[in-house]
Design an enzyme around this catalytic site. Structure first.
Site, mmCIF file in Angstrom:
data_model
loop_
_atom_site.group_PDB
_atom_site.id
_atom_site.type_symbol
_atom_site.label_atom_id
_atom_site.label_comp_id
_atom_site.label_asym_id
_atom_site.label_seq_id
_atom_site.Cartn_x
_atom_site.Cartn_y
_atom_site.Cartn_z
ATOM 1 N N ARG A 49 -52.114 60.745 -22.134
ATOM 2 C CA ARG A 49 -51.131 59.827 -21.562
ATOM 3 C C ARG A 49 -51.801 58.743 -20.707
ATOM 4 O O ARG A 49 -51.100 57.881 -20.175
ATOM 5 C CB ARG A 49 -50.167 60.603 -20.680
ATOM 6 C CG ARG A 49 -48.830 60.963 -21.353
ATOM 7 C CD ARG A 49 -48.072 61.825 -20.384
ATOM 8 N NE ARG A 49 -46.669 61.868 -20.529
ATOM 9 C CZ ARG A 49 -45.990 62.862 -21.126
ATOM 10 N NH1 ARG A 49 -46.629 63.812 -21.726
ATOM 11 N NH2 ARG A 49 -44.682 62.873 -21.096
ATOM 12 N N LYS A 59 -40.999 63.173 -30.348
ATOM 13 C CA LYS A 59 -42.354 63.717 -30.570
ATOM 14 C C LYS A 59 -42.295 65.205 -30.903
ATOM 15 O O LYS A 59 -42.925 65.657 -31.846
ATOM 16 C CB LYS A 59 -43.217 63.582 -29.301
ATOM 17 C CG LYS A 59 -43.659 62.199 -28.938
ATOM 18 C CD LYS A 59 -44.728 62.236 -27.850
ATOM 19 C CE LYS A 59 -44.342 62.857 -26.539
ATOM 20 N NZ LYS A 59 -43.497 62.140 -25.638
ATOM 21 N N ARG A 109 -30.448 66.202 -24.228
ATOM 22 C CA ARG A 109 -31.321 67.274 -24.758
ATOM 23 C C ARG A 109 -30.962 68.638 -24.149
ATOM 24 O O ARG A 109 -30.780 68.765 -22.946
ATOM 25 C CB ARG A 109 -32.777 66.933 -24.435
ATOM 26 C CG ARG A 109 -33.751 68.022 -24.851
ATOM 27 C CD ARG A 109 -35.161 67.543 -24.991
ATOM 28 N NE ARG A 109 -35.669 66.802 -23.848
ATOM 29 C CZ ARG A 109 -36.787 66.080 -23.892
ATOM 30 N NH1 ARG A 109 -37.478 65.996 -25.008
ATOM 31 N NH2 ARG A 109 -37.192 65.429 -22.814
ATOM 32 N N ARG A 119 -39.774 58.201 -15.432
ATOM 33 C CA ARG A 119 -40.730 58.567 -16.492
ATOM 34 C C ARG A 119 -40.982 57.384 -17.409
ATOM 35 O O ARG A 119 -42.091 57.171 -17.889
ATOM 36 C CB ARG A 119 -40.185 59.746 -17.322
ATOM 37 C CG ARG A 119 -40.496 61.073 -16.701
ATOM 38 C CD ARG A 119 -39.600 62.168 -17.228
ATOM 39 N NE ARG A 119 -39.880 62.533 -18.602
ATOM 40 C CZ ARG A 119 -39.037 63.240 -19.355
ATOM 41 N NH1 ARG A 119 -37.885 63.631 -18.878
ATOM 42 N NH2 ARG A 119 -39.358 63.540 -20.572
HETATM 43 P P1 AMP Z 1 -43.216 66.080 -21.623
HETATM 44 O O1 AMP Z 1 -42.707 67.452 -21.908
HETATM 45 O O2 AMP Z 1 -44.322 65.664 -22.522
HETATM 46 O O3 AMP Z 1 -42.093 65.075 -21.563
HETATM 47 O O4 AMP Z 1 -43.842 66.124 -20.141
HETATM 48 C C1 AMP Z 1 -43.061 66.443 -19.001
HETATM 49 C C2 AMP Z 1 -43.800 66.017 -17.737
HETATM 50 O O5 AMP Z 1 -45.046 66.726 -17.642
HETATM 51 C C3 AMP Z 1 -44.204 64.542 -17.680
HETATM 52 O O6 AMP Z 1 -43.152 63.706 -17.204
HETATM 53 C C4 AMP Z 1 -45.406 64.597 -16.714
HETATM 54 O O7 AMP Z 1 -44.965 64.754 -15.366
HETATM 55 C C5 AMP Z 1 -46.090 65.906 -17.111
HETATM 56 N N1 AMP Z 1 -47.094 65.688 -18.189
HETATM 57 C C6 AMP Z 1 -47.025 66.108 -19.488
HETATM 58 N N2 AMP Z 1 -48.106 65.759 -20.186
HETATM 59 C C7 AMP Z 1 -48.898 65.066 -19.325
HETATM 60 C C8 AMP Z 1 -50.151 64.404 -19.459
HETATM 61 N N3 AMP Z 1 -50.817 64.365 -20.620
HETATM 62 N N4 AMP Z 1 -50.666 63.794 -18.343
HETATM 63 C C9 AMP Z 1 -50.020 63.827 -17.165
HETATM 64 N N5 AMP Z 1 -48.831 64.419 -16.964
HETATM 65 C C10 AMP Z 1 -48.260 65.048 -18.038
#
Ligand code: AMP
Length: 213
Positions: free
Chosen positions: A87, A13, A126, A170
């Site tokens: 999400r 993404k 990563r 996750r």
């Molecule tokens: P990401 O960088 O998008 O992989 O997000 C890292 C972590 O942030 C996720 O595993 C969630 O714990 C939290 N997170 C990110 N975006 C959201 C969202 N839209 N809703 C809830 N938790 C989020």
């Protein structure tokens, strides 16, 4: 133009968002990045967020929506790429309300698919530059010099939540909370699925989809 990128963890993404910013002048809104910015404060709020993020759970809808509202208040003429948001169905409904108050709407939801094995390798491999935020991968996209950013020569870091254990949690969270969004957006006629095998090929496919809007 407002686009949502929907995908399992580490499906690419962020990379696609970067390319879309460059080509279409959209602004990337990554709730993961917004949360990581809050973590830097290192206060009680940051500690609670960190605990949840490092256990693979989602942050509460209310908190996420307030972050998004604040970010959208600065506006962007050409529109947004929502990366990692919404999400949950609650977040999706709220986003529609926020955009509608701004006389805007979602134009497309790009569902980027990738196998669970590749997702895992992308996660544990990563590495991120803490300075310019460029993302590398020790399996798929190595920096020229081991663990050093090609752009700014900073030492690369691994995100705390990029371990196999957190990935598996996750991934479960994604299946339970986020996957229902596929049907939600399919029913609205907004969903387009793109398999992410090769970065350039995937981006070409995405560009074609967006040029038809
Ligand atoms: P990401 O960088 O998008 O992989 O997000 C890292 C972590 O942030 C996720 O595993 C969630 O714990 C939290 N997170 C990110 N975006 C959201 C969202 N839209 N809703 C809830 N938790 C989020």
């Amino acid at each position: 133009m407002n686009i949502i990128l929907l995908a399992p963890p580490a499906a690419g993404k962020g990379t696609m968002a970067e390319l879309l910013v460059e080509k279409y002048g959209l602004k990337q809104l990554s709730t993961g990045d917004l949360l990581r910015a809050v973590l830097k404060k290192d206060d009680d709020e940051a500690k609670q967020l960190k605990e949840k993020m490092n256990s693979g759970q989602l942050i509460s809808d209310d908190y996420i929506i307030s972050l998004v509202k604040e970010e959208l208040s600065s506006g962007n003429e050409k529109g947004y790429i929502f990366d990692g948001f919404p999400r949950t169905i609650t977040q999706a409904v709220e986003l529609e309300k926020i955009l509608s108050n701004l006389n805007q709407k979602i134009d497309k939801v790009l569902y980027i698919t990738v196998s669970k094995d590749i997702s895992l390798k992308r996660t544990i491999g990563r590495r991120v530059c803490p300075n310019c935020k460029k993302v590398y991968n020790i399996y798929f996209n190595k920096p020229k010099n081991e663990n050093i950013c090609d752009n700014c020569q900073n030492e690369l870091i691994r995100r705390d939540d990029d371990t196999e254990e957190v990935f598996l949690k996750r991934y479960d969270t994604y299946l339970n909370d986020t996957l229902p969004l596929i049907k939600y957006y399919e029913d609205k006629g907004l969903l387009e699925e793109v398999e992410n095998i090769d970065k350039q090929e995937t981006f070409t496919q995405i560009s074609k989809i967006l040029e038809e809007i």
